[in-house]
Design a protein around this motif. Sequence first.
Motif, short mmCIF file in Angstrom:
data_model
loop_
_atom_site.label_atom_id
_atom_site.label_comp_id
_atom_site.label_asym_id
_atom_site.label_seq_id
_atom_site.Cartn_x
_atom_site.Cartn_y
_atom_site.Cartn_z
N UNK A 33 0.80 -1.10 0.01
CA UNK A 33 0.04 -0.20 0.00
C UNK A 33 0.68 1.50 0.02
N UNK A 34 1.78 1.30 1.13
CA UNK A 34 2.91 2.34 0.89
C UNK A 34 3.39 2.66 -0.32
N UNK A 35 4.08 1.52 -0.90
CA UNK A 35 4.98 1.49 -2.03
C UNK A 35 3.97 2.13 -3.38
N UNK B 137 3.36 6.32 -7.98
CA UNK B 137 2.68 7.15 -9.00
C UNK B 137 3.36 8.71 -9.10
N UNK B 138 3.56 9.20 -7.53
CA UNK B 138 4.08 10.40 -7.75
C UNK B 138 5.79 10.22 -8.07
#
Length: 486
Positions: free
Chosen positions: A443-445, A450-451
């Motif tokens: 989830x963190x990755x 995207x950014x």
Amino acid sequence: MSTKAGSVIKKKSKKQDVKDLAEKIKRNALLKQKQQQKQVEQDEEDEEDDHDKIEETTKETVINPDDELKFKTFHELKLVPELLESIQQMKFTKPTPIQSEAIPYALEGKDIIGLAVTGSGKTAAFAIPILQALWSAQIPYYGLVLAPTRELAYQIKETFDALGSSMGLRSVCIVGGMDMMDQARDLMRKPHIIVATPGRIMDHLEHTKGFSLKNLQYLVMDEADRLLDMDFGPALDKILKIIPSKRTTYLFSATMTNKIEKLQRASLHNPVRVAVSSKYQTADNLIQSMMLVSDGYKNTFLIHLLNEFMGKSIIIFTRTVAHAHRTALLARILGFSAVPLHGQLTQAQRLGSLNKFKSGVANILVATDVASRGLDIPSVDVVINYDIPTDSKAYIHRVGRTARAGRSGKSISLVTQYDLEMYLRIESVLGKRLPKDPSPSKEVLQALHFHVDKATAEAIRQTKDFHEKNKRKGSRGRDDKDREER
């Protein structure tokens, strides 16, 4: 005798002549081969004799860092008051092991071979004896210090300036990337100490009218293993032929290689060898780990780590100039205070990056291996190996940027599937397996990726612009060893 018979005899005679000539050539070739072989054996024998003579005449002291120091304060040495005053101002409270062992011999006028790693205090180990001797001599062009990189040369000059501040020392730094005419003017002011890269000082010796080192009293070759690794051998040979043979010579190196042995034979006279005992090992207070990185997610893992260590002093090491520049831009685009350090920056830009990092204006330095050795960067909390080095020694030097002077530190290596072989080699040299840090959650990755991907595209575009600009200026790119040709 018929004409036909005479012709046959002539042909036989010619064949015999050719055969005899071939035999003669063969005998000569064999004789020459034997002579050459004999010469090779004689040269090897002479080299062994030379090596044995060196071993007989070279006094060697291996220092255990935990052993009692030869002197515990600089006041115990008979140094001039002005030099002692500068030592106090620099807060050198007690000597390091290499200083404790080398300085007394150097004050006696001995040639020194100092084997010690970066951060061991070797600059002061050779600067203090030279300045002590300069106090009574007060003559220009008294000492020449050769360094492999511009940054190290500037740093050595700073140490000399600080130690000589109370005694009117004049010093100059002569490196590539700066104007030759300005440097020539500086040399004409007759400095006491010259700190230089070999290629550029050789340029001045050959082309600057009125400049000579015929009165040179001290020669220092710092980081001599790197000087030779970076192909400075021919320039060193020329310098050694030009300068006086009657002089004091200090040779400092992290390791004692065959090349260093040869350089020792060519340039030192009955030296004392002082070695600080340190095999390939890392500091006990350094926490080392690795992180397995998914393919295509390396930049995302890096930005995750920068978020984790927000506010800490960090050096990120890359293998190439392009990676260093792009990664610094990526971090900057995403709001981190990062500066690059590599061989395609101008000298002013390189010094600017270093000063920003050392002063804390920027807390992230993204660098090639130009920053792994020699530079005095006092406080680094974390080292991140963005690219795994191909050389295990380079890994030791990189992670040695943190956990210095008794402080703790952390190093993390980002390991992809393509890096495993190199990483296992490093673990083999270290003699231990390094723990694996847990990867961030999916989830963190995904939230970051995207950014980071978008920012990476912009960083790549800006890096291309930077390289194009450099090409237009006609500047030469340097390889990842950051070779200082001039």
